[in-house]
Scaffold this motif. Sequence first.
Motif, PDB file in Angstrom:
ATOM      1  N   GLY A  33       3.206   8.740  18.481  1.00  0.00           N
ATOM      2  CA  GLY A  33       2.848   9.651  18.732  1.00  0.00           C
ATOM      3  C   GLY A  33       3.677  11.309  18.328  1.00  0.00           C
ATOM      4  N   SER A  34       4.811  11.087  16.554  1.00  0.00           N
ATOM      5  CA  SER A  34       4.539  12.111  16.180  1.00  0.00           C
ATOM      6  C   SER A  34       5.223  11.873  14.845  1.00  0.00           C
ATOM      7  CB  SER A  34       6.605  12.345  16.790  1.00  0.00           C
ATOM      8  OG  SER A  34       6.440  10.949  16.813  1.00  0.00           O
ATOM      9  N   ASP A  35       5.866  13.132  14.146  1.00  0.00           N
ATOM     10  CA  ASP A  35       6.338  12.155  12.538  1.00  0.00           C
ATOM     11  C   ASP A  35       7.364  12.698  12.329  1.00  0.00           C
ATOM     12  OD1 ASP A  35       5.532  14.999  12.791  1.00  0.00           O
ATOM     13  OD2 ASP A  35       4.253  15.021  10.908  1.00  0.00           O
ATOM     14  N   SER A  36       7.750  13.082  10.707  1.00  0.00           N
ATOM     15  CA  SER A  36       8.933  13.688  10.466  1.00  0.00           C
ATOM     16  C   SER A  36       9.528  14.938  10.757  1.00  0.00           C
ATOM     17  CB  SER A  36       9.359  13.614   8.845  1.00  0.00           C
ATOM     18  OG  SER A  36       8.527  13.668   8.089  1.00  0.00           O
ATOM     19  N   VAL A  37       8.335  16.100  11.329  1.00  0.00           N
ATOM     20  CA  VAL A  37       8.814  16.949  11.260  1.00  0.00           C
ATOM     21  C   VAL A  37       9.275  17.520  12.632  1.00  0.00           C
ATOM     22  CG1 VAL A  37       5.898  17.714  12.529  1.00  0.00           C
ATOM     23  CG2 VAL A  37       7.167  19.556  11.349  1.00  0.00           C
ATOM     24  N   PHE A  38       9.529  16.028  13.640  1.00  0.00           N
ATOM     25  CA  PHE A  38      10.468  15.837  15.416  1.00  0.00           C
ATOM     26  C   PHE A  38      11.555  16.594  14.801  1.00  0.00           C
ATOM     27  CE2 PHE A  38       6.710  15.789  16.871  1.00  0.00           C
ATOM     28  CZ  PHE A  38       6.304  15.548  17.861  1.00  0.00           C
ATOM     29  N   TRP A  39      12.158  15.952  13.401  1.00  0.00           N
ATOM     30  CA  TRP A  39      13.292  16.112  13.213  1.00  0.00           C
ATOM     31  C   TRP A  39      13.977  17.933  12.230  1.00  0.00           C
ATOM     32  CZ3 TRP A  39      15.882  12.234  16.320  1.00  0.00           C
ATOM     33  CH2 TRP A  39      15.683  11.165  15.768  1.00  0.00           C
ATOM     34  N   LYS A  40      13.116  18.489  12.433  1.00  0.00           N
ATOM     35  CA  LYS A  40      13.014  19.384  11.302  1.00  0.00           C
ATOM     36  C   LYS A  40      14.592  20.505  12.069  1.00  0.00           C
ATOM     37  CE  LYS A  40      10.413  21.881   8.829  1.00  0.00           C
ATOM     38  NZ  LYS A  40       9.089  22.587   8.303  1.00  0.00           N
ATOM     39  N   SER A  41      13.915  20.775  13.736  1.00  0.00           N
ATOM     40  CA  SER A  41      15.078  21.509  13.515  1.00  0.00           C
ATOM     41  C   SER A  41      17.190  21.284  14.025  1.00  0.00           C
ATOM     42  CB  SER A  41      14.784  22.114  15.300  1.00  0.00           C
ATOM     43  OG  SER A  41      15.542  22.843  16.049  1.00  0.00           O
TER      44      SER A  41
END
Length: 346
Positions: A33-41
Amino acid sequence: MVESSYISANGIRQHLLVNGSGEDTILFVHGNGSDSVFWKSLMRKLSKKYRALAPDLRGFGKTEAIPCDASRSFGCFVDDITDLLDELAIEKYHFVGHSLGGGVGWELLIKDHARIKSLTMINPASPFGFGGSKDEKGTPTFEDGAGSGAGVINPDFVKLLQEKDKSMDNPSSPLNIMNNFYWDPPFVPEDIEELLDGLLKMQTGDKFYPGDSKPSENFPFSAPGKFGQINAAAPLTKFDILANLCSLKVKPPVLWLRGAKDKIVSDNSLFDTAVHGAAGHIKGWPGAEICPPQPMIKQTRFALDAYKKSGGEYSELVLDNCAHSPYIEDFTAFNALFIPWLEAHE
């Protein structure tokens, strides 16, 4: 600056986010239920000495939508990752996995331990899978895996996910699920819209999420099918994982970092059908002697204790004020634990 990139590896076009050009590589693998963008911060705030890579797993984000063969456990995801690292000529790396990404991490460790410098497991799925097991050793509750797999997923959530619903009108809407379970209310991330878009990119259907299922005579009357990440997380494909972890000749150190308020990965998970059966929300529950809640935390601790006894090293650290996503919920507290761990294992 976090940049987007595409690389063909293991026969599929994989999307990944990249930040930094340092010699020390960190591989971030997202959860369900997520993708790589969850790591951006988190990636943006890393020291320049690191090179951060965050791929989208197949069926998530912008990576090519190729079904995973659930009979191989998380093997398809592991092969995608190792081939991606080969294409990038990565010789050594730190692994960071969240939730389902942590579940993938156990199996990546078995295949690629020689390259892994350290592992950080953030609220990881148990090495014995998600759902359908009943003790700290990961014994399946039923022989057919009932209680795990695609059939236990909330159909209202799947329907709203397919409709790309961004509202808060339904308790099962993707946005409500995120805000009630991904982090501890009333916290809401500043980049919530981008994170929601990442969730909504997840591929749906019988070969993706939630995957296919088959009827069962056992509670809750559904057993895992052949395709999709939820079926790949079922316990029936994970019988040898602990033995394989303990037999590794090279055992990278493991940091198990979790939020104390997690409602997803828990010994009383609100995503476990046995919990809902005990509460009377699902009819036909046969009782705690036959079908107790999965002790997810106890299972992970049991596995890591065995890993340690066989020569490995691990640390368990708990963030009391966080739920399922401490690296998003309390970045400062998370980094106060994460960065020293990385530096200690460079």
